[in-house]
Write an enzyme that holds these catalytic residues in place. Structure first.
Site, PDB file in Angstrom:
ATOM      1  N   PRO A 147       2.251  16.788  11.402  1.00 21.43           N
ATOM      2  CG  PRO A 147       4.219  17.177  12.605  1.00 21.43           C
ATOM      3  CD  PRO A 147       2.977  16.347  12.608  1.00 21.43           C
ATOM      4  CB  CYS A 193      -4.646   6.776  10.218  1.00 18.30           C
ATOM      5  SG  CYS A 193      -5.130   5.278   9.349  1.00 18.30           S
ATOM      6  NE  ARG A 213      -0.509  12.537   6.614  1.00 12.14           N
ATOM      7  CZ  ARG A 213      -0.875  13.709   7.111  1.00 12.14           C
ATOM      8  NH1 ARG A 213      -2.131  14.020   7.233  1.00 12.14           N
ATOM      9  NH2 ARG A 213       0.017  14.574   7.494  1.00 12.14           N
ATOM     10  CE  LYS A 246      -2.486   2.659   3.512  1.00 18.03           C
ATOM     11  NZ  LYS A 246      -1.422   3.282   4.285  1.00 18.03           N
ATOM     12  CG  ASN A 247       2.105   2.966   3.509  1.00 17.35           C
ATOM     13  OD1 ASN A 247       0.963   3.319   3.182  1.00 17.35           O
ATOM     14  ND2 ASN A 247       2.448   2.759   4.768  1.00 17.35           N
TER      15      ASN A 247
HETATM   16  N1  EPU Z   1       6.811  14.365  11.069  1.00 16.47           N
HETATM   17  C1  EPU Z   1       7.155  15.666  11.339  1.00 16.47           C
HETATM   18  N2  EPU Z   1       7.177  16.542  10.303  1.00 16.47           N
HETATM   19  C2  EPU Z   1       6.886  16.173   9.019  1.00 16.47           C
HETATM   20  C3  EPU Z   1       6.534  14.836   8.748  1.00 16.47           C
HETATM   21  C4  EPU Z   1       6.513  13.949   9.804  1.00 16.47           C
HETATM   22  O1  EPU Z   1       7.422  16.028  12.490  1.00 16.47           O
HETATM   23  O2  EPU Z   1       6.938  17.045   8.126  1.00 16.47           O
HETATM   24  C5  EPU Z   1       6.780  13.384  12.177  1.00 16.47           C
HETATM   25  C6  EPU Z   1       5.409  12.742  12.383  1.00 16.47           C
HETATM   26  O3  EPU Z   1       4.598  13.539  13.240  1.00 16.47           O
HETATM   27  C7  EPU Z   1       5.773  11.401  12.998  1.00 16.47           C
HETATM   28  C8  EPU Z   1       7.102  11.061  12.320  1.00 16.47           C
HETATM   29  O4  EPU Z   1       7.622  12.290  11.800  1.00 16.47           O
HETATM   30  O5  EPU Z   1       5.987  11.559  14.375  1.00 16.47           O
HETATM   31  C9  EPU Z   1       7.025  10.074  11.176  1.00 16.47           C
HETATM   32  O6  EPU Z   1       6.073  10.531  10.210  1.00 16.47           O
HETATM   33  P1  EPU Z   1       6.187  10.134   8.679  1.00 16.47           P
HETATM   34  O7  EPU Z   1       6.256  11.374   7.877  1.00 16.47           O
HETATM   35  O8  EPU Z   1       7.286   9.137   8.532  1.00 16.47           O
HETATM   36  O9  EPU Z   1       4.780   9.441   8.436  1.00 16.47           O
HETATM   37  P2  EPU Z   1       3.838   9.574   7.164  1.00 16.47           P
HETATM   38  O10 EPU Z   1       4.653   9.707   5.935  1.00 16.47           O
HETATM   39  O11 EPU Z   1       2.782  10.566   7.431  1.00 16.47           O
HETATM   40  C10 EPU Z   1       3.861   7.030   6.612  1.00 16.47           C
HETATM   41  C11 EPU Z   1       2.845   5.950   6.433  1.00 16.47           C
HETATM   42  C12 EPU Z   1       2.235   5.601   7.787  1.00 16.47           C
HETATM   43  C13 EPU Z   1       3.348   5.186   8.755  1.00 16.47           C
HETATM   44  C14 EPU Z   1       4.441   6.251   8.818  1.00 16.47           C
HETATM   45  C15 EPU Z   1       5.647   5.829   9.642  1.00 16.47           C
HETATM   46  C16 EPU Z   1       2.025   6.401   4.231  1.00 16.47           C
HETATM   47  C17 EPU Z   1       0.888   6.868   3.379  1.00 16.47           C
HETATM   48  N3  EPU Z   1       1.808   6.423   5.533  1.00 16.47           N
HETATM   49  O12 EPU Z   1       3.157   8.143   7.167  1.00 16.47           O
HETATM   50  O13 EPU Z   1       1.417   4.473   7.521  1.00 16.47           O
HETATM   51  O14 EPU Z   1       2.805   5.004  10.050  1.00 16.47           O
HETATM   52  O15 EPU Z   1       4.889   6.570   7.492  1.00 16.47           O
HETATM   53  O16 EPU Z   1       6.203   4.659   9.137  1.00 16.47           O
HETATM   54  O17 EPU Z   1       3.053   5.990   3.734  1.00 16.47           O
HETATM   55  C18 EPU Z   1      -0.398   3.034   7.798  1.00 16.47           C
HETATM   56  O18 EPU Z   1      -0.051   2.466   6.742  1.00 16.47           O
HETATM   57  O19 EPU Z   1      -1.249   2.577   8.572  1.00 16.47           O
HETATM   58  C19 EPU Z   1       0.227   4.301   8.151  1.00 16.47           C
HETATM   59  C20 EPU Z   1      -0.290   5.154   9.001  1.00 16.47           C
END
Ligand code: EPU
Length: 435
Positions: free
Chosen positions: A126, A120, A96, A22-23
């Site tokens: 952020p 989610c 997202r 998925k991701n």
């Molecule tokens: N963060 C920041 N600033 C940013 C971006 C992130 O502070 O600009 C922080 C977040 O608040 C968090 C951490 O960095 O504490 C990690 O966030 P990340 O950006 O890695 O998460 P994401 O890209 O929003 C993706 C997956 C999530 C998964 C996370 C961590 C996708 C669409 N989503 O989210 O997947 O939990 O990486 O591995 O790729 C899921 O599949 O159920 C899911 C939520």
């Protein structure tokens, strides 16, 4: 509205085929917007998040041709829109990954505008690192009124060195996509190393980009003027595989989890072994077996190659029936990733959350109840608990689960589980919860 009804307590046996990641899919579909020519994607998961993204591309003017349920041909050559019109906002707010359209549109057109993304709810999510990276590439960024607007002054982004203050999957992906066609060389430091980051880099390279270092903490990109068409097969889903492995640990039995990359599952496999679950690795499968009692463990989630946060709720569900005390610590998300705890407690679990940790006291058995999926992985956790529990579990709000798991009911039924998807009667409000 539908719900799952599970008659639990039956061991799982047989073989399950894991779908595409998925991701990776939700990054690669938006990135395909940058491709001139036909881009064929194979092993796409058949889930609502990919469906939403394909709809958005169609609205933008892409030709989307489903060859079969998991193969699509996309032709974005004639897409000209750099602003998502209002009729798409409900779609971009739903998921997202819609924010990857910003990186892709900036890379393709030098400007972009979309709504803030959905996805989610883990409390604050952020996007400062996305903004920091795209700004460093020369884009003027504005986030206001629920929209993200971006513009590269003279139309093309310019390569530079970017250090991420936080390891972020999303920021790494957005910057990689945008930098693929930026002028000159981009170096991104302190990047995420998840398998889907490597998959995106491999996809971009197979369409003519020059991305190196994905899978390490520094990614170097030499911008090319445009991407060309090609064929790409996505990797299998690490978290879907881990979810079936956890389900076997919880319900007992023996299952061959096929079409996986065992290396991506190492942290999950080794934690399950500590819990007294047998995991045997083959070339593209793992055999998971649990006959004896579970053992308690402690675990802490971390960016890859650490234990994945997206497996945290499922493992906590398994640990509910492991004699003794286990501590599950969330090291990626600041808050909001323990919302499943209240649901598991309805089933008799003994869990207390304090700060970033869930303290799980193993019980003899769980008992079926009416519960809801609070988010995608929280939903997987209650399904796993339902499969292990005695009695009947009803899982509501399953649209969250369907965002990320292809045919979850069919796959569990093939393993001998008694689970079905049934219609909730009209007169019952969707948010009804008897628990
Ligand atoms: N963060 C920041 N600033 C940013 C971006 C992130 O502070 O600009 C922080 C977040 O608040 C968090 C951490 O960095 O504490 C990690 O966030 P990340 O950006 O890695 O998460 P994401 O890209 O929003 C993706 C997956 C999530 C998964 C996370 C961590 C996708 C669409 N989503 O989210 O997947 O939990 O990486 O591995 O790729 C899921 O599949 O159920 C899911 C939520």
């Amino acid at each position: 509205m539908e719900k799952y009804v599970i008659h639990g307590g039956k061991p799982l046996r047989g073989s399950v085929e894991i779908s595409g990641a998925k991701n990776a899919a939700v990054a690669i579909i938006p990135a395909a917007l940058m491709v001139h020519g036909v881009c064929r994607l194979e092993n796409l998961p058949e889930i609502s998040d990919t469906d939403t993204l394909l709809h958005i591309l169609t609205y933008l003017g892409a030709k989307v041709n489903m060859i079969n349920r998991t193969t699509v041909e996309l032709d974005c050559t004639h897409v000209q829109m750099d602003i998502l019109p209002e009729r798409m906002w409900a779609l971009t707010r739903k998921i997202r990954a819609s924010y990857y359209l910003i990186g892709a549109m900036l890379g393709r057109f030098g400007k972009a505008r979309t709504t803030m993304p959905g996805g989610c709810n883990f409390g604050l999510r952020p996007i400062d690192q996305h903004i920091k990276g795209l700004t460093a590439l020369g884009a003027e960024m504005d986030v206001s009124g629920g929209f993200i607007t971006a513009s590269a002054g003279d139309g093309r982004l310019k390569g530079t060195t970017i250090y991420l203050d936080k390891v972020s999957v999303g920021a790494t992906i957005n910057i990689m996509i945008a930098a693929a066609t930026a002028e000159g060389r981009t170096v991104i430091e302190n990047v995420a190393r998840e398998p889907h980051i490597v998959d995106l880099a491999n996809f971009l390279n197979s369409m003519g980009a020059d991305v190196r270092g994905a899978g390490t903490d520094v990614i170097k990109i030499r911008g090319v003027s445009q991407l060309h068409g090609g064929t790409y097969t996505l990797i299998p889903d690490q978290i879907e595989a881990g979810t079936y492995m956890a389900a076997v640990a919880a319900a007992g039995g023996a299952v061959r989890v096929s079409n996986v990359i065992p290396k991506h599952l190492e942290c999950i496999s080794s934690k399950l072994r500590e819990m007294n679950v047998e995991v045997e690795e083959g070339d593209d499968y793992v055999l998971v077996r649990r006959d004896g009692p579970l053992h308690q463990v402690n675990l802490k989630t971390m960016p890859y190659p650490g234990f994945p946060t997206d497996m945290q709720p499922q493992m906590a569900a398994v640990l509910c029936c492991a004699p003794g005390d286990s501590i599950v610590t969330e090291g990626v998300w600041a808050n909001g990733r323990f919302r499943y705890v209240g649901e598991l407690k309805k089933m008799g679990a003994q869990i207390e959350v304090e700060d970033q940790s869930a303290f799980v006291h193993g019980v003899d058995h769980l008992t079926g109840a009416v519960v809801k999926a609070c988010d995608l992985r929280a939903g997987a956790a209650v399904v796993i608990a339902g499969l292990a529990a005695g009695g009947v579990t009803e899982v509501e709000d399953i649209t969250y689960i369907e965002r990320g798991y292809q045919d979850l009911v069919g796959k569990f039924r093939a393993l001998g589980a008694d689970i079905q998807c049934v219609q909730i009667p009209e007169d019952r409000p969707a948010n009804w919860n008897a628990g």
